[in-house]
Design an enzyme around this catalytic site. Structure first.
Site, PDB file in Angstrom:
ATOM      1  N   CYS A 254      22.147 -43.081 -40.655  1.00  0.00           N
ATOM      2  CA  CYS A 254      20.991 -43.558 -40.930  1.00  0.00           C
ATOM      3  C   CYS A 254      20.112 -43.417 -40.108  1.00  0.00           C
ATOM      4  O   CYS A 254      19.634 -44.024 -39.077  1.00  0.00           O
ATOM      5  CB  CYS A 254      21.268 -44.874 -41.161  1.00  0.00           C
ATOM      6  SG  CYS A 254      22.069 -45.530 -42.016  1.00  0.00           S
ATOM      7  N   GLY A 258      14.777 -41.094 -35.923  1.00  0.00           N
ATOM      8  CA  GLY A 258      15.485 -40.184 -35.238  1.00  0.00           C
ATOM      9  C   GLY A 258      15.424 -40.633 -33.964  1.00  0.00           C
ATOM     10  O   GLY A 258      15.434 -40.042 -32.654  1.00  0.00           O
ATOM     11  N   CYS A 373      18.957 -54.271 -35.757  1.00  0.00           N
ATOM     12  CA  CYS A 373      18.887 -54.938 -34.564  1.00  0.00           C
ATOM     13  C   CYS A 373      18.504 -55.998 -35.241  1.00  0.00           C
ATOM     14  O   CYS A 373      17.289 -56.636 -35.383  1.00  0.00           O
ATOM     15  CB  CYS A 373      17.396 -53.631 -34.924  1.00  0.00           C
ATOM     16  SG  CYS A 373      16.696 -53.397 -36.593  1.00  0.00           S
TER      17      CYS A 373
HETATM   18  C1  SAM Z   1      17.185 -49.868 -39.169  1.00  0.00           C
HETATM   19  S1  SAM Z   1      16.766 -47.523 -39.492  1.00  0.00           S
HETATM   20  C2  SAM Z   1      17.228 -46.609 -38.395  1.00  0.00           C
HETATM   21  C3  SAM Z   1      16.921 -46.367 -37.259  1.00  0.00           C
HETATM   22  C4  SAM Z   1      17.309 -44.884 -36.515  1.00  0.00           C
HETATM   23  N1  SAM Z   1      18.265 -44.971 -36.767  1.00  0.00           N
HETATM   24  C5  SAM Z   1      16.892 -44.660 -34.866  1.00  0.00           C
HETATM   25  O1  SAM Z   1      17.276 -44.747 -33.923  1.00  0.00           O
HETATM   26  O2  SAM Z   1      15.472 -44.263 -34.706  1.00  0.00           O
HETATM   27  C6  SAM Z   1      17.645 -47.965 -40.820  1.00  0.00           C
HETATM   28  C7  SAM Z   1      17.313 -46.215 -42.083  1.00  0.00           C
HETATM   29  O3  SAM Z   1      18.475 -46.624 -42.734  1.00  0.00           O
HETATM   30  C8  SAM Z   1      18.117 -45.966 -43.939  1.00  0.00           C
HETATM   31  N2  SAM Z   1      19.144 -46.036 -44.594  1.00  0.00           N
HETATM   32  C9  SAM Z   1      18.840 -47.111 -46.159  1.00  0.00           C
HETATM   33  N3  SAM Z   1      19.243 -47.235 -46.739  1.00  0.00           N
HETATM   34  C10 SAM Z   1      20.617 -46.424 -46.430  1.00  0.00           C
HETATM   35  C11 SAM Z   1      21.585 -45.409 -47.366  1.00  0.00           C
HETATM   36  N4  SAM Z   1      22.133 -46.059 -48.442  1.00  0.00           N
HETATM   37  N5  SAM Z   1      21.879 -44.290 -46.408  1.00  0.00           N
HETATM   38  C12 SAM Z   1      20.957 -43.087 -45.417  1.00  0.00           C
HETATM   39  N6  SAM Z   1      20.388 -44.318 -45.222  1.00  0.00           N
HETATM   40  C13 SAM Z   1      19.895 -45.251 -45.843  1.00  0.00           C
HETATM   41  C14 SAM Z   1      16.400 -46.453 -44.002  1.00  0.00           C
HETATM   42  O4  SAM Z   1      15.665 -44.952 -44.088  1.00  0.00           O
HETATM   43  C15 SAM Z   1      15.936 -46.318 -42.337  1.00  0.00           C
HETATM   44  O5  SAM Z   1      16.066 -45.172 -41.908  1.00  0.00           O
END
Ligand code: SAM
Length: 431
Positions: A254, A258, A373
């Protein structure tokens, strides 16, 4: 400065109608293309401040209104002005006069004279009766901490020794923390570079350098060519805990926007698949990687199913799952008012689908780092405990103490502090 009030009132009004501040503020600013950089900066500060202390400000405004106010724009403007009167250094009568002027700029249907009179009367009444109201509201937790009551109750139960400090930490201004790409420069060299440019900074652990005062991103030495990134220190622990080694197959499941993707690649030359279900957010991952001059295989796919999987197991998986974001409220002040208690359950349900699905993709002996988070236990250790019960091939590893320099944590739960936000980390290994 009445323009700043007007912009802030619009942004606050949008958030109270359910929109994220990261979208609401640019939209509010766009309506005032002639605003000066100073007015824009002030509008941002006032918007963040008003939402940071909304619980308190809203309680004062409720005391001041004899009956509910039907015009949301005036309500938001009053919130903004009361924020300035309570927390800003601005002169009280200037704030009142600016608010009266700001309301006179609103378009129909509000009759101008009526609105001006109302704003003037309410704010002057506030100045007269502030202490009386403060005494009346002193024992109300929503006023003291400026969080919804359900949120306060939950933390009080889950963190009997830390809940007050956690709430207070979430209302502080976050520091600007940089992540130094140690493939490109050393921490010492970078600190010297900052010193030469009169930027006071301090190394707090790992690759993290905290600036004494925030600096505009474009003025951070080395930012544009990828020598440093802006990232909270708590978030910087993820890539380190993942324990990546050159050549490994790694999945950042996820990944958008980035932040952690770039850090993983800065720590080791791995074969990285960076996946997210949101195609638009994935574009930001590419932009970040371009700036850092790094590359990964980007994949738009759902971490809750394995339709996209090519049957080649991963040695490491970072599962930075969607969550309530309750641990990063000092940076995202709107989260406190956008979240509902029921959201905790719905995020926990999404996480409970993603974690077992990713587990199937992990090689034997491989490690999966589960991250949120959030500070709510339902999304964190409770979620992991349920997973462990259903997966006898999984064990939770102790986290290496030396990674946690200057970190306040309880069994992988970071307790929000001056140095970092409230992330949760669980490192799982496959037998
Ligand atoms: C907490 S953020 C990630 C932050 C990222 N790891 C960073 O450090 O910049 C969670 C991410 O999960 C994605 N997301 C939500 N549901 C998802 C799914 N079922 N499969 C893949 N990605 C998903 C969202 O679009 C979001 O970008």
């Amino acid at each position: 400065m009445y323009i700043s009030q007007q912009i802030a009132a619009d942004a606050v009004n949008q958030v109270l109608s359910g929109r994220n501040l990261t979208l609401a503020l640019p939209a509010a600013l766009a309506a005032f293309p002639n605003a000066t950089p100073q007015q824009r900066g002030a509008a941002a500060d006032i918007s963040y401040g008003t939402l940071r202390f909304y619980g308190e400000i809203n309680a004062y405004l409720t005391c001041l209104l004899e009956k509910p106010l039907s015009d949301d724009r005036i309500y938001a403007l009053l919130l903004v002005a009361i924020y300035q009167l309570l927390h800003d250094k601005a002169d009280a009568f200037t704030v009142v006069n600016q608010a009266v002027h700001a309301v006179s700029q609103f378009r129909k249907p509000t009759p101008k004279q009526w609105a001006k009179g109302l704003v003037n009367a309410i704010l002057r009444n506030f100045l007269r009766k502030k202490d009386e109201f403060a005494a009346k509201l002193a024992k109300t937790e929503v006023v003291t901490y400026s969080y919804p009551q359900w949120w306060i109750n939950k933390l009080e139960i889950q963190y009997p020794d830390h809940w007050q400090a956690m709430l207070i930490a979430g209302n502080q201004h976050p520091p600007m923390t940089l992540r130094v790409n140690t493939k490109r420069t050393s921490i010492d060299e970078y600190l010297q570079l900052l010193e030469r440019q009169d930027i006071v900074a301090n190394h707090i652990g790992g690759q993290a350098v905290v600036l004494a005062k925030p600096v505009a991103v474009e003025k951070i030495p080395g930012f544009s060519d990828g020598v440093v990134s802006v990232q909270d220190y708590g978030a910087q622990l993820a890539a380190q805990l993942l324990d990546v080694k050159p050549g490994m197959r790694v999945l950042d499941a996820c990944c958008a926007p980035g932040g952690k993707t770039g850090h993983i690649l800065e720590l080791a030359d791995v074969q990285l698949t960076a996946m997210d279900s949101d195609v638009t957010r994935l574009q930001r991952v590419q932009e970040n990687l371009d700036r850092l001059k790094l590359s990964a295989k980007l994949l738009a796919a759902d971490a809750a199913n394995a339709e996209w999987y090519d049957e080649q197991p991963f040695d490491r998986i970072l599962a930075d799952v969607p969550c309530t974001a309750s641990g990063i409220v000092r940076r995202h002040v709107d989260i406190k008012w956008l979240r509902r208690e029921a959201d905790v359950t719905s995020f926990a349900a999404q996480q409970a689908k993603i974690l077992p699905n990713l587990w199937q993709l992990l090689a034997k002996g491989g490690k999966l780092l589960y991250v949120t988070c959030s500070v709510f236990n339902e999304e964190n250790q409770k979620q992991v405990d349920k997973f462990l019960l259903q997966h006898p091939d999984a064990k939770q590893l102790p986290l290496p103490v030396d990674t946690f320099k200057n970190v306040t944590q309880l069994h992988g739960q970071l307790i929000p502090s001056t140095a970092h936000d409230g992330f949760f980390y669980a490192l799982l290994q496959k037998n």
